[in-house]
Structures are given as C-alpha cells and as structure tokens.
Scaffold this motif. Structure first.
Motif, PDB file in Angstrom:
ATOM      1  N   LEU A  11       8.995 -32.201 -14.963  1.00  0.00           N
ATOM      2  CA  LEU A  11       7.384 -32.126 -14.882  1.00  0.00           C
ATOM      3  C   LEU A  11       7.379 -30.609 -14.327  1.00  0.00           C
ATOM      4  N   VAL A  14       8.172 -28.666 -17.398  1.00  0.00           N
ATOM      5  CA  VAL A  14       7.355 -28.490 -18.281  1.00  0.00           C
ATOM      6  C   VAL A  14       6.048 -27.657 -17.969  1.00  0.00           C
ATOM      7  N   GLY A  15       5.748 -27.705 -16.834  1.00  0.00           N
ATOM      8  CA  GLY A  15       4.606 -26.720 -16.218  1.00  0.00           C
ATOM      9  C   GLY A  15       4.920 -25.210 -16.575  1.00  0.00           C
ATOM     10  N   GLU A  84       3.946 -32.443 -24.939  1.00  0.00           N
ATOM     11  CA  GLU A  84       2.790 -33.233 -24.653  1.00  0.00           C
ATOM     12  C   GLU A  84       3.161 -34.703 -24.883  1.00  0.00           C
ATOM     13  N   ASP A  85       2.323 -35.396 -24.248  1.00  0.00           N
ATOM     14  CA  ASP A  85       2.192 -36.780 -24.121  1.00  0.00           C
ATOM     15  C   ASP A  85       1.191 -37.462 -25.281  1.00  0.00           C
TER      16      ASP A  85
ATOM     17  N   LYS B 278      -8.459 -34.278 -18.368  1.00  0.00           N
ATOM     18  CA  LYS B 278      -7.160 -34.727 -18.913  1.00  0.00           C
ATOM     19  C   LYS B 278      -6.321 -33.814 -19.709  1.00  0.00           C
ATOM     20  N   ALA B 279      -6.889 -32.870 -20.476  1.00  0.00           N
ATOM     21  CA  ALA B 279      -6.373 -32.187 -21.327  1.00  0.00           C
ATOM     22  C   ALA B 279      -5.540 -31.297 -20.365  1.00  0.00           C
ATOM     23  N   SER B 282      -2.883 -33.447 -17.914  1.00  0.00           N
ATOM     24  CA  SER B 282      -1.719 -34.188 -18.552  1.00  0.00           C
ATOM     25  C   SER B 282      -0.644 -32.929 -19.002  1.00  0.00           C
ATOM     26  N   ASP B 283      -1.158 -31.957 -19.205  1.00  0.00           N
ATOM     27  CA  ASP B 283      -0.001 -30.792 -19.400  1.00  0.00           C
ATOM     28  C   ASP B 283       1.171 -30.670 -18.452  1.00  0.00           C
ATOM     29  N   PHE B 284       0.658 -31.002 -17.347  1.00  0.00           N
ATOM     30  CA  PHE B 284       2.070 -30.888 -16.313  1.00  0.00           C
ATOM     31  C   PHE B 284       2.220 -32.027 -15.391  1.00  0.00           C
ATOM     32  N   LEU B 285       1.233 -33.030 -15.618  1.00  0.00           N
ATOM     33  CA  LEU B 285       1.458 -34.256 -14.838  1.00  0.00           C
ATOM     34  C   LEU B 285       1.424 -35.498 -15.850  1.00  0.00           C
ATOM     35  N   ALA B 286       1.966 -35.262 -16.928  1.00  0.00           N
ATOM     36  CA  ALA B 286       1.732 -36.498 -17.898  1.00  0.00           C
ATOM     37  C   ALA B 286       1.985 -37.963 -17.527  1.00  0.00           C
TER      38      ALA B 286
END
Lengths: 394, 334, 246, 285
Positions: A11, A14-15, A84-85, B278-279, B282-286
C-alpha cells in the motif's frame, strides 16, 4: 500475520506511485521529457468477490514491473504504476478507468477479471482513445479498437482438450455451467467438437449464481452415467458443485473435465479436487526454465503468495506485452500503440505467445490434472501455441 | 426562516458549485457529476426515510430499474429519440412498482423493520433476475447507452460531450429535483407525512389514510430514484447487475446518514463527500477502505445520528429545535 | 329527533374476556354525555369500537343513521367523529402551530395537500383554534416542550380543528392541576353551548358534576344506569359497583 | 417417468436443503423474535463458524473438533457484539440494522486479513454412503438432517419447557412487564443473542464440507434466511420451520420445471401477496 505486513508495504508503494503522478498532473504531454516515466494503470479487484484473483493479479503485475525496471525500464523510461481497486463493481470500474485516464493520464490500462468489468472499462478506454489490455480467459467476441486480450478464448481451451478427452476418458459428456455467456459460448464449441467426433452430450444445464445445492444435478449425472462431467461453473459455484459431486462419490465413475478450474479453485476443493482435469493456458507446474525463473522470482518478491494461476499469469503477460508495445510505439499515443500491439512476441512463463491481428493473444493449450489437496496440478500434455479464433459479436 | 449565516453558507455553496469545473479538472468534474446523480438518488431515499420515517433497504431496485430501462430502450428502439421516452418510463415503472408494493405492504400495516427487510429482498431478487436473465445482458450488463442530449422539435439539438457541460446539465437537473422535493416536504402533504412519521395512530384519528399517503410518498421517492438511474445510464453508458445490489442500497443509506436525514441538502452533501473521500482514501488504502466503511457505519449510528447538515442546523445561529431521540412507533414497528 | 350515535347489541370479546356485552347506547345531537364506570368497565374499548380501532365481535354502530363498525379508522373520523386520547397524543416533534395545521388540513381533498398556498388560506382557522385553547403565544414551540396540561389542551384543540360532529374525550383532565381543570371545564361547557355533541369518559366526580347533563354508568361492558348526575350519585347499585360489592 | 429411486433421492435432496435453510435461519429468527433486532451480520456469523473449522484444521484438530468448537467460538463472539454494540441500541431497530450491516463488513475484512482472500478447504469429516431402500445417499447429508431435527427439538424444548424459555417468552410478550417481574432482561438478551449467534456458527461449521468457504460467502446465506423468515412470519419459531420447508421444497421442485431464478422471484411475489392478507407471515400468529 506476515501477510498483512507485506500488504501494508504494498500500500505504501502504491501511495508513492500516485504521489509521484500527482506531481506531473496538468503538464501537457509534449512538455514531458523522454526520461519521464511511462505510466501504466493497473485495475484489479482488491475488494469484493473477485479479490480472490485480484490480489495475485496485482502482485504479478508488480513483479513484472520490477523485472522491467530492473532491466532499465521501457527504452530508458522508468515504468510507473497507478493502481486502482474496482471493488468487483462495474460502476466503480468505470469511475476508476476514467480516473486513470483523465487524472493520472496513464499511457495504457491493464487489468480486470469479469467480462462485465471489461465491458465497463473498455467503454471508457475506447471512448477516451487509450489502449487497454484484458488478461482473463473469456467467451471471445469482444472486438473494440484498442482493447487487446491476453487471456484465452474458448477454442484455445477446448480445441485440443476435447479430442484428448475422447481418446483418453470417454465419449459421453454431461455439461453444467453458470448461467452466463462464457459457459454458453464455450459449451457451443465443446458440443460441436464432441458431436463431430461421434460422441454424445447427455445433458446440458445452467445454474444461477450462488446456487447452494447441486444435489439434483449430481443425481441426474449419476442416473445418466456419462464418462465425462464437463464443468463450466465458475468461482464459488464451481467449488460448491465439485465438493458436492465428490461427496456423492461420483468421481469414481465419472471424470471431471473443465476449463473453469485452476489452482485457486482447486485449493478451495481440497481432497475433492484431486483428479480433476483442467485445460488452461498456464499452470504453475510447467516444467521449463522460464517458468521456474518466473515462479521463483515471484515467490521471492511475495513469499506469502502460494498459488499463481492462468489469470494472474495473463496479467503478468499483459504488463510485459504493454511495455513492449510502448517501447515499439515510443509513447501511449492511441494510433501508434494500437498498431504496435499486434505482432508482439513475448516469451511468457507458459511458453512463447504473440498478439494476433484479431487483438487476441495466441496462447498455449495445456492439460493438467490436480493431484493433491493443496490445489497443485500435474501437467498431462502441453499442445503448444493455439491461435485465437474470434467471431466478433460484442 | 433561514438566518443570515445559513444564507451566506448556501450562497457560497452555489458559487463554489458553479465555479468548480475549471478548477477541478476533468476527472474531478466527472466525479462530481456522478456524485450529483447519486445525490438525487440519495435525496429520493431521504424523502421516504427522513420525511416519512420508512427505511427502504433496497432503494437501488428503483435506481437500477430506471437505468436498465434506458439501456434496454437504447438497445431495442432505434431510429427515434429514446431519451424522453426513456426518462418517462424510467420514472413511471418504479412509480408503479412502488405503488404495488405500497398497496401490499403499507395497507397491511407493514412498516418499520419488517418493511425494511422486505424491500431488501426485493432488490436482491431484481439483482438475481438481471444477473441470470440472458435477454437483460446477464452478468455482463448492457453496453452502449448514448450520452446526454437535448433535442428540440425541429431537428434542433445539443449533445453534451465535455465533462463541464455534463456537469452543468446535471447541476441544473439536481437543482430542479431539489426544489421539487423541497416543495413537497414543505407543502401540507409534507407536514402530514411528518405527522405520520411522528405518530401514525394520531394521524389516522384525524381522518388521514396514512397507508395511502405513505404509498404516495414511496411512489414519489421511487420515481425520483428511477430518474437518477436513467441519468446514471446516460452518464456512464453502461449498466450492470450491481446497480440493483445490496451494497449500492446500503451505500445510499450511508450518504443520507452522513449528510443528515430529513434535510434534503444533506443527501447531496453526503453523496459528494463520501464519494470524494472514497476516491481519495482508496487511492492508498484500497484494502482498508471497506474496513473503514464498516466502522464508519457503526460510529455514525452511535455518535453522529443527525449527520452533517443536521448537526450544523442545531448550531446557535438557528432556532433550537431538538427532536426527541426515541424512535417513533412507526420506525420501531415491532 | 334521531340520535347521532347509536350502538345496537354491541359485543366485543378478547379471547375469553367480554369487554363489551350487548351494549345499547344512544346519544342525541348536541348532547353532553358522560361515561363512568370502574376500571375495566369497557369505556375505552367502547371508544375503540366507535372509532374503528377495534372491530366488534357482534352488533352494529350507527353514526347519523349509517352503519360504521366495519370501516377503517380514518373513514370513520372523516364522517365527523373526533377523538382525544387519555394520554396526551400530540406530535412531539412538530410545533404547536404545525400540530393544529395537520388537523385542519384534513378538511382538504388529498390533491390540495400539494398546494402550498392552502396553508396560508387556513391560517385564520388555525389561529382561532389556538386562541380557543390559549396557546397562541406558544405557536412556534415544539409540542414536546409543553406542560402536560398544555398538551391536553393542544390535543383538544387539534380534534376541534378537524371539525367533528361528535367529540370523544377520554379523561380530558387526567393529570391536570386544579387551575387547569377549571379552565378545561370552561372550555367543554363552551363547546357544548355551541351545540357540539360530546361523549366523555370521566373519573373525577367533581369534574363530571361540573360539566355533565346526563351520565351513563358502565360495568362489565354493560350499561347499568343512566340518568342525570344527581340520580346517578344516589343510585345504590352504582355505589355498590364503585365500592366493589358487585 | 419418476421411478421410486429418483423420487426418494429427490425427496432427500429437498430435505437436506430444508434442513440447511432451517439451521441457518433459526438463529436469525430467535434474535429477531425476542429482541426485535435484525442481525444483518448473521451471514458473517455463519461464515465465522465455517472458518472455525478451517482454523481447527490449521491447528491439526479434526473437523469434528471444529464443528464442536464453532458454536462456542461464534456464541462468545456474539456475546461480545451484544455487549459492545447491540446493547446500546435496544428499541432503535433501524439503528441496529445499520450497525450490524457495518459489523458485517468489518467481520468480512477481518476474516480476509486473518485467513487470506482465497477459497479454503478442510478435510471432510464423514465421507461415505448409507443405503436407503437399496439406494445410496451420502451419510453426511443424513447426518445434517439429524442435526437439524435435534437443533429444532432442543430449541423448542428450551423455549417451551424450561425456566429460561418461560422468561424469554415473557420478554417477547411485554418487556416492561417482564422487568417488573424481576426478570433480568439485559442478561436474557445477552444469552439470546449469544444463542442465536452460536446456532449460526454451528450451521456454518456443519456446512463447511458442502459449500465454498470464502470471506464473501456469508451474504448469500443471509439472503436465503431472510426469505425463510419473511415467508414463515417474523419472530415465529414454527414459522422458521414452515418457511424453510416452503422455500427449500419450492426451490428443489421448481428447479425441475422453471429456472431457479424464476422460482425465487415467484416465491418472493407469493410471499408479498401472502403478507397482504396475513401481515404476520404465512405461519405467523
């Protein structure tokens, strides 16, 4: 618990990746120097039902990224990911595809599992003129500009498989599938092959999602006594059915052949999975130096990932194919990139593959049998590359 | 009556909404457009939940119905402009469905939690049907819904292509829907609905047919939800079974709860805020996003029952009007 | 003159319990009638039967010559029967003004409920009602903040605002102070003087003496005595009932 | 063309499904009936039961240990949830609904973090067949039916023949009255919730060999138990039996004639029509 730690590290990375992309936001493409990193949008299901595959798909993509960057990137440009999820929800998939293209301005999008998600994401990428690679085996027939597929289509899974079954297992089939397009399209191919060779289909049935009890089907199979139970059920329905099939003791008389079961499903079956014969374009146990290198390298990077199967391998190949195409085209420019993808050859873990002119990949056809309760397969026969047959209807 | 600061806040909000697209960039403009559609959807739920005291746990059914109707028309009917017909049917069919359900449930005095779980099962069934019925696209959904367009009588027409155009169109539609809802809740009908929510028995003893009135409110709510679904189909160009899903049904409940139920504006505040958050998150905490959502549900229930707008409205600049917290009979319904 | 309300051989059973037993009651228009009886005599059940909250096991209720006992609550109310509950039953979350407005708006057909302007048109009527129950200065206050007595008046006001021909009052002075009771007596007399038919359940004999013309005594779901207050108070049977001898 | 053998197996198939539905729904119905709480995390409690068996397997305990431990583990977990969340929300059913939905998401994610996202398998505790009138049927399914009958019998016994059941029924009738009679309502609620949770856990553990075990699997079972409960009449013990039989048999029988989807839709429409005339459900009082 170690599992969580790696996830946290993931994570973080990703950040970092998105943080870097924000910095370049708003600069017109022309102003970007050649040394600017190439950007790939990775769209996977990290939550929801498809997270079962999504997590491994992401890891495979990240392993491919590492390989590419270790070799000096794409023509000297570093490869960046924006991950992206899609939450297993096409509604979200559309939103995320838009984000990847409009905000993060990725050069190419890779990912997603279900056909619904591909339709959703494809509708955005085609409209916004961005190339998209879809890594999952599916029913075939999706022909839209700029959407390339590194997963198998029915003929690749079935064309070599059915004759082999008829020679080695038997000529009477019973087909059961989930009630949607992939099983129905695949069964058409199976039926044609079986009937051409003088075999017979004793029954064909489709079941709604999340059916809790398949005992009626099992009883009908028991009374018709086919040699082959061809299962086109997928995901949890596949696991539920095969468990119950096993519990009724039918494996003694009827062999299960399928194109919907790979390592992940077999792991959920445990002892019920032993003896299932499956046809995929990739199995983890392929005994080639290239695959060994892949599996070992991947395990070093993600020690907790036990199983890779054909969908994550398709993802891995997708990233590599996309990188090769980006190198060939020089940029993410739509017209150049769409021309660059067909003809690309890649030495994949499954063996050599190439992108055919019909936007699909020529993939390997491999038959393997599950032999233990951990979900591992033993290769029975590798037929080598089968070109994709696609009749566009979607 | 609104006080000075509230007016200022409102005016500032309108200005910000108008000035956003150039500042926000394409993606965020589009995200906001989507949030506006979701805002209309949330507002339709608020009409029923916040003003009539009946929680629909399967509100997505009406949204999905609207969306699927438009998508089916786009696929089946060629050669003439389906958009008006689409909108009309997308409102009408949910209204009819709500009317039927209202007749079967409210007239049998089924309200409260009982009503809530039946609505939940209704949306599950819808999801099942669209997932499994081939003609409706099955799990793969329906592709190829055209974008927003406005057609005049003599071949005149505008297509709304750019993100900013779509945003402004949706802003206007949202404003109209909001004013409509505000009119309804402030009309005598809205007052009687509030009375029914507060004390159904007393209202019946004044000679009101509360089952009838609640059904009307349900129908209005469903129609608006259908409209938002139709807007969504045009906006995204694609519909699929999760539009009917339980998750989507609960998402909209969260938006209303966060914004503040029984406030109308709160629906938009909640939809915009949660979707934006959420956008970003969820970028870094999906993976953790869902965990956050879950905890948020629980925390909201305990510490934040009035939502953002509801809490703001209780600040000193407004006349104090705290309501008794105990749920009314109607909500209890047990 | 035909009676405005009449029950004929009315029976209501709950399981093994007979709450109303072959009851024949008749109320004339403009009358102020008081129902008394010990706990469990069936007074509130009678109100529930008249207003449609309960359906009779047997027998029939006529209101202005029309059989009403199988109609739903709201339709009976619309025929002109207003009911005030024993425990104040007002809309706690609405303001005093809104409370009365809800009652007044019922006089409109449903479509008119969607016209905002009707609220203004009915304003005078609401103001008049608020004046009657002396709550004009509290019109913007949520009803939850009213005192017990004020809630009772508010509810009476609301019921009046819905323009009933027959007013059912269930112990209107329960929980009121002496001062408030006095005010309530004045209000009820005033209403009666305007020829409104009132049927009220009372407990407090002093209050009944102050308002009633005619009293009906219920016991075990039956009428045991009927007459003016003086006669009832000297009736031995009634006395025995209250003392628990029967 | 139905011969005796297939008729019999078909009946047994239906009976298994009915047993499973009843096992899953009975906890939900008890909690709702007594406390007025609709536990939207019920599906996750069910899945926790299944994961108890998986955990037992990881710890090299047999599946029977898993099945025995599941009701204890999930029951304790339920008690924890009651004390931590539900307790504060009595008489606010809508809030409970939202809070338990939130809880269901949290449980799902926690299961994912602990057990991973993939499908999990554990050894089958009881493979083999029994012979019934010359036809074979899996012995485990017969065992499932027997457990279901036992659970029903015990539940009815507890509710109608014990002091605990008497108090529970008193609370269901009138909470205030029960409190006035010195029944410790909060303790009764706690045990009810724990009992309902334990039953969900037991059902999950028993079903492990027959279903797919993944963190997301709970929701489907939740949907089904709602079907049963709505059709049978909320809060009725007997209603669960009736609802389970109707839903299970309809699904099994109709799946011969029409698709299972249509069958479920038809069952719902029938249920709603029934509610118009019997608001307390088909078997409700």
């Amino acid at each position: 618990m170690a599992n969580t730690i790696t996830r946290r590290e993931l994570l973080k990375s990703v950040g970092y990746a998105t943080g870097a992309s924000v910095a370049t936001l708003g600069h017109p493409a022309v102003l970007r120097a050649a040394a600017q990193p190439a950007k790939m949008g990775i769209l996977v299901s990290l939550t929801g039902v498809h997270a079962i595959f999504g997590e491994t798909m992401l890891h495979c993509a990240q392993y491919a990224q590492k390989e590419i960057n270790d070799r000096g990137g794409i023509e000297g440009r570093k490869l960046d990911f924006v991950i992206e999820d899609d939450e297993t929800d096409p509604k979200v998939g559309i939103e995320k595809a838009r984000k990847l293209i409009k905000r993060d301005q990725v050069d190419v999008v890779v990912g997603s599992i279900s056909s619904a998600m591909r339709n959703a994401v494809g509708s955005v990428t085609t409209k916004e003129k961005r190339v998209y690679l879809y890594p999952t085996y599916y029913e075939g027939g999706y022909c839209h500009d700029g959407v390339f597929i590194t997963g198998a289509v029915p003929n690749q899974q079935v064309e070599r498989f059915v004759p082999w079954i008829m020679e080695n297992v038997g000529k009477t089939f019973y087909i059961a599938g989930s009630d949607y397009i992939w099983p129905r399209e695949t069964s058409k191919v199976v039926r044609a092959l079986v009937e051409k060779r003088g075999g017979s289909i004793l029954g064909e049935e489709y079941f709604p999602w999340n059916t809790p009890d398949f005992s009626s089907l099992v009883n009908r199979v028991a009374s018709t006594k086919p040699a082959v139970m061809y299962s086109l059920l997928i995901g949890s329905d596949s696991v539920t059915f095969l468990k119950q099939f096993h519990n009724f003791g039918l494996k003694k008389t009827t062999r299960i052949c399928t194109s919907g079961v790979a390592e992940k499903e077999a792991a959920g079956l445990g002892e019920a999975g032993i003896g299932i014969v499956s046809s995929q374009s990739y199995f983890m146990s392929i005994d080639t130096p290239r695959n060994k290198e892949f599996v070992e390298g991947f395990r070093r990077m993600f020690p907790n990932e036990k199983l890779v199967d054909s969908i994550p391998e398709g993802m891995y190949n997708g990233v590599h194919v996309a990188a090769l195409a980006l190198a060939k085209a020089g940029s993410g420019d739509w017209s150049k990139l769409t021309k660059a993808v067909p003809g690309i050859r890649y030495k994949a873990p499954q063996g050599d593959i190439w992108m055919a002119d019909n936007r699909h990949a020529a993939l390997n056809s491999i038959i393997a049998e599950a032999y233990n309760e951990k979900g591992e397969f033993r290769i029975i026969k590798n037929f080598g590359v089968t070109p994709p047959q696609v009749n566009c209807f979607q | 009556m609104r006080s000075q600061p509230a007016r200022l806040l409102f005016a500032a909000g309108v200005l910000v909404a108008l000035a956003l697209p150039p500042v926000a960039g394409k993606y965020y403009t589009e995200l906001l457009s989507q949030a506006l559609i979701f805002g209309i959807f949330a507002m339709s739920l608020d009409l029923l939940w916040g003003y009539a005291g009946v929680l629909n746990f399967g509100h997505a059914a009406y949204f999905g119905l609207g969306g699927y109707l438009v998508a089916l028309l786009a696929r089946e009917v060629q050669g003439f402009d389906q958009s008006y017909l689409g909108y009309a049917l997308a409102v009408l069919l949910p209204v009819v469905l709500a009317g039927a359900l209202g007749y079967f449930l409210f007239y049998s005095h089924v309200t409260g939690v009982y009503f809530t779980i039946i609505t939940l099962v209704v949306t599950m069934i819808f999801q099942l049907i669209v997932s499994d019925w081939y003609w409706l696209g099955g799990m793969n959904g329906l592709l190829g819904v055209p974008g927003f367009a406005l057609h005049g009588p003599s071949g005149l027409g505008w297509e709304f292509d750019s993100e900013a155009q779509v945003y402004y169109v949706l802003l206007v539609v949202s404003a109209i829907c909001y004013l409509l809802c505000r009119y309804i809740v402030r009309s005598p009908f809205g007052l009687v609905m509030a009375a029914t929510k507060d004390n159904q028995e007393r209202t019946e003893f004044f000679g009101y047919d509360t089952a009838y009135l609640t059904t009307i409110m349900f129908m209005i709510s469903a129609g608006l939800a259908g409209l938002s679904g139709a807007l969504y189909a045009h906006f995204s160009g694609f519909v699929s079974p999760p539009l009917f899903g339980l998750n989507f049904s609960t998402d909209v409940i969260v938006w209303v709860a966060v914004g503040g139920r029984g406030t109308l504006v709160g629906a938009f505040v909640g939809a915009v805020l949660v979707n934006l958050l959420k956008a970003i998150i969820s970028d870094f905490l999906a993976v953790l996003w869902l965990l956050i959502v879950g905890l948020f549900f629980i925390v909201t229930v305990f510490f934040f029952p009035d939502g953002i707008v509801g809490t703001l409205r209780r600040t000193p600049w407004r006349a104090p009007r705290p309501l008794p917290r105990a749920a009314s009979m109607r909500e209890g319904g047990v | 003159m035909s009676p405005i309300l009449e029950t004929k051989a009315l029976v209501k059973r709950f399981g093994g319990l007979t709450a109303t037993n072959d009851l024949n009651l008749s109320i004339d228009a403009g009358e102020l009638r008081c129902l008394v009886g010990p706990n469990g005599a069936g007074k509130t059940t009678l109100f529930n039967l008249i207003t449609g909250k309960e359906t009779p096991t047997a027998g029939e209720i006529y209101f202005m010559g029309e059989a009403i006992s199988r109609l739903p609550v709201h339709e009976i109310t619309r025929k002109g029967i207003g009911r005030k509950f024993q425990v104040p039953n007002v809309y706690e979350s609405l303001t005093v003004y809104e409370n009365v407005a809800v009652a007044v708006h019922r006089l409109l057909p449903t479509p008119a409920l969607f016209r905002k302007s009707v609220a203004a048109e009915l304003g005078d009527r609401i103001a008049a009602v608020l004046g009657d129950v002396t709550l004009s200065d509290k019109r913007e206050m949520p009803a939850a903040y009213l005192s017990h007595g004020e809630k009772q008046w508010l509810e009476i006001g609301m019921v009046l605002a819905s323009a009933p021909r027959l007013l059912l009052l269930d112990e209107p002075t329960a929980g009121m102070s002496a001062e408030e009771t006095k005010k309530t007596v004045r209000l009820i007399r005033d209403l009666s003087a305007r020829r409104l038919t009132i049927l009220l359940i009372g407990h407090d004999m002093q209050f009944i003496r102050a308002v009633a013309h005619k009293v009906t005594v219920l016991h075990k779901g039956q009428i045991v005595a009927e007459g003016d207050i003086g006669a009832i108070e000297t009736n031995r049977l009634v006395r025995d009932i209250y003392l628990g001898k029967v | 063309m139905l011969e005796l053998g297939s008729l019999l197996t078909q009946f047994l198939n239906g009976a298994t499904l009915v047993s499973v539905l009843i096992l899953i729904s009975i906890g939900l119905a008890i909690i709702f009936g007594v406390m007025g709480v609709i536990n939207l995390a019920h599906g996750e409690f069910f899945i926790l039961g299944a994961y108890t068996v998986i955990a037992a397997d990881v710890l090299r305990l047999s599946a029977w240990w898993g099945i025995a431990l599941a009701p204890v583990v999930v029951g304790l977990f339920g008690a924890l949830v009651e004390v931590g969340i539900i307790r504060f929300l009595y008489r606010r059913p809508l809030e409970t609904l939202l809070a338990t939905w939130g809880l269901s998401i949290v449980i799902r994610q926690l299961v994912r973090i602990v057990f991973g996202v993939g499908y999990r398998a554990s050894p089958h505790p009881l493979l083999g067949d029994v012979r019934v009138f010359g036809f074979t049927y899996p012995i485990y399914r017969v065992f499932l039916m027997a457990v279901c009958v036992a659970v029903i019998a015990i539940t009815f016994y507890v509710f109608y023949r014990t002091d605990f059941g008497l108090k529970i029924r008193a609370i269901t009738q009138d909470v205030e009255m029960a409190s006035a009679l010195a029944i410790n309502t909060s303790r009764m609620y706690l045990s009810t919730f724990a009992l309902g949770s334990a039953l969900a856990g037991l059902a999950g553990a028993l079903m492990t060999p027959e279903i797919t075990v993944s963190p997301e699997a709970g929701v489907n079972f939740l949907a089904r138990s709602f079907f049963v409960v709505i059709l049978g009449g909320i809060g009725q013990l007997a209603g669960v039996l009736g609802g389970g039989i109707v839903v299970g048999e309809l699904e099994t029988l109709l799946s011969y004639l029409i698709s299972a989807t249509t069958a479920q839709a038809a069952v719902l429409v029938i249920a709603i029509i029934i509610i118009r005339f019997r608001p307390r459900g088909l078997f409700g009082g």
